[in-house]
Structures are given as C-alpha cells and as structure tokens.
Design a protein around this motif. Sequence first.
Motif, short mmCIF file in Angstrom:
data_model
loop_
_atom_site.label_atom_id
_atom_site.label_comp_id
_atom_site.label_asym_id
_atom_site.label_seq_id
_atom_site.Cartn_x
_atom_site.Cartn_y
_atom_site.Cartn_z
N LEU A 35 17.13 -2.79 29.18
CA LEU A 35 16.84 -2.27 27.85
C LEU A 35 17.70 -2.96 26.78
N VAL A 36 18.94 -3.27 27.10
CA VAL A 36 19.80 -4.00 26.15
C VAL A 36 19.23 -5.40 25.91
N TYR A 37 18.90 -6.10 27.00
CA TYR A 37 18.31 -7.44 26.85
C TYR A 37 16.97 -7.38 26.11
N LEU A 38 16.18 -6.39 26.43
CA LEU A 38 14.88 -6.25 25.77
C LEU A 38 15.06 -5.96 24.28
N GLY A 39 15.98 -5.06 23.95
CA GLY A 39 16.24 -4.76 22.54
C GLY A 39 16.69 -5.99 21.78
N ALA A 40 17.59 -6.76 22.37
CA ALA A 40 18.05 -8.00 21.72
C ALA A 40 16.89 -8.99 21.58
N GLY A 41 16.08 -9.10 22.62
CA GLY A 41 14.93 -10.00 22.56
C GLY A 41 13.92 -9.58 21.50
N LEU A 42 13.70 -8.28 21.37
CA LEU A 42 12.77 -7.78 20.35
C LEU A 42 13.29 -8.08 18.95
N VAL A 43 14.58 -7.88 18.73
CA VAL A 43 15.16 -8.17 17.42
C VAL A 43 15.00 -9.65 17.08
N ILE A 44 15.31 -10.50 18.05
CA ILE A 44 15.22 -11.94 17.81
C ILE A 44 13.76 -12.37 17.61
N ALA A 45 12.87 -11.93 18.49
CA ALA A 45 11.47 -12.35 18.42
C ALA A 45 10.77 -11.81 17.17
N ARG A 46 10.90 -10.51 16.94
CA ARG A 46 10.21 -9.93 15.78
C ARG A 46 10.87 -10.34 14.47
N GLY A 47 12.19 -10.48 14.48
CA GLY A 47 12.87 -10.97 13.29
C GLY A 47 12.47 -12.40 12.98
N GLY A 48 12.38 -13.23 14.01
CA GLY A 48 11.94 -14.61 13.82
C GLY A 48 10.51 -14.68 13.32
N TRP A 49 9.64 -13.83 13.87
CA TRP A 49 8.26 -13.81 13.42
C TRP A 49 8.17 -13.35 11.97
N TYR A 50 8.97 -12.36 11.59
CA TYR A 50 8.98 -11.87 10.21
C TYR A 50 9.40 -12.98 9.25
N VAL A 51 10.47 -13.69 9.61
CA VAL A 51 10.95 -14.79 8.75
C VAL A 51 9.89 -15.88 8.67
N PHE A 52 9.29 -16.22 9.80
CA PHE A 52 8.24 -17.24 9.81
C PHE A 52 7.06 -16.82 8.93
N ALA A 53 6.62 -15.58 9.08
CA ALA A 53 5.47 -15.11 8.31
C ALA A 53 5.77 -15.10 6.82
N ARG A 54 6.99 -14.74 6.46
CA ARG A 54 7.37 -14.72 5.04
C ARG A 54 7.56 -16.11 4.46
N SER A 55 8.00 -17.05 5.30
CA SER A 55 8.25 -18.40 4.80
C SER A 55 6.98 -19.24 4.77
N ALA A 56 5.99 -18.85 5.54
CA ALA A 56 4.72 -19.59 5.54
C ALA A 56 4.06 -19.42 4.18
N ALA A 57 3.41 -20.45 3.76
CA ALA A 57 2.76 -20.41 2.45
C ALA A 57 1.63 -19.38 2.45
N LEU A 58 1.64 -18.54 1.44
CA LEU A 58 0.57 -17.57 1.29
C LEU A 58 -0.68 -18.28 0.75
N PRO A 59 -1.85 -17.85 1.19
CA PRO A 59 -3.07 -18.44 0.63
C PRO A 59 -3.12 -18.21 -0.88
N ARG A 60 -3.48 -19.25 -1.58
CA ARG A 60 -3.53 -19.19 -3.04
C ARG A 60 -4.95 -18.86 -3.48
N VAL A 61 -5.06 -18.04 -4.51
CA VAL A 61 -6.36 -17.59 -4.99
C VAL A 61 -6.44 -17.83 -6.50
N LEU A 62 -7.54 -18.43 -6.92
CA LEU A 62 -7.84 -18.58 -8.34
C LEU A 62 -8.99 -17.64 -8.64
N ILE A 63 -8.80 -16.74 -9.56
CA ILE A 63 -9.81 -15.74 -9.88
C ILE A 63 -10.67 -16.28 -11.02
N VAL A 64 -11.97 -16.31 -10.77
CA VAL A 64 -12.91 -16.77 -11.79
C VAL A 64 -13.26 -15.57 -12.65
#
Length: 185
Positions: free
Chosen positions: A122-151
């Motif tokens: 459980l300790v290893y799993l908790g650490a792994g979850l923090v690293i994996a989900r934290g990394g995914w969160y940072v990746f998702a936030r740093s990835a460019a958001l789709p840009r929209v031009l409203i007509v």
Amino acid sequence: MFSLLRHRVPVMTMPGMVADALLGFAAVLLAAWSLPSLPALSSSTLHGWSESSQLILFAADFALVMSLTYALAGLYRPTPVALATALRRTAVALSIGGMVAYWTLRYLAEPQFAEELVQSALVYLGAGLVIARGGWYVFARSAALPRVLIVGAGAEAAAVARDLSESKRIERRVVGFYAICDSSL
C-alpha cells in the motif's frame, strides 16, 4: 463505451485502469522484494504451486482488487472531480482494497507476513499513484489546449465562449471572435 458490471465505461478510462492495475502488481512485487523474509508463504502450497507463483497470483489479485475498489470509489468517472474529493476517494479505496487483499493473503501466508506485505504494498502503491497521477496532471496541463476561434461577435458568441471556458469535460482556449459582415445589404 463498453459495459462492465452493468456500468457504461468510456474507452478513454481503460489506459488509467490498466496503469493502476500495473502499479498495484508492481507494488506487491516491490514490497515482497523489500521485505527481509520473503519465504513466509504457507508450507501447504496452493494446489502445488511454488511460493513465487503464489506471490505472482497474489500480486494479480491485489491489482484486480485495487482496480475494482477504485472503480467503486468513482475514480474512473469521465468528469474530473476536485483534488480533495479524489484524495478522499483514493484513501477509501486503498483502505478497503488493502483490507480485502490482507484477508486474501492471510489464507496463503502467515498473518504477520501478510500484514507486512500488504502494508508495504500500500505504501508503494500510494507513492506510485502520486507519481503517476501527478505526472499525468502536469502533462495534461502543460499540453497545448485546443484553440477555438468563434465566428460571430454577439451575445450568442459570448455565451459559446463562456460555455467552452466552463466545460468540465474538455477544456478549450478561445483565441478570439471573428465578426461577420453581411455584404448583401
């Protein structure tokens, strides 16, 4: 979407479920490797299986139990939840999954070894979850958001921009408005 236990599961949640199951499997193996006395599995092997085979079986069981408790706790919902809610749900899933895994392992190993293995996993799993989900969160936030031009440039265009910025499912970055002139006048 596919159906799992009468629940519709979006296909996009499958990579997260697989990653969480792999983290659970690896957590048990790391926990067993880090404990000083691995051969504490019962002398009466499970259907003639070796101790290492029993450990692999338990690691697979632990991964499945943890993935199911995550799903029951609502961690695989398509709409994101607040960080505090996700942490609470993860803690509940780890607690319940840890208890189920402990009672499963108790039939294969000495109670003290089962307790040590599950706690370490459980300790290893908790650490792994923090690293994996934290990394995914940072990746998702740093990835460019789709840009929209409203007509359009009226009240309806402003409402569309507001809806896009408040969307919980898919974020978009509104880059501007393009006003349309009616040349037929």
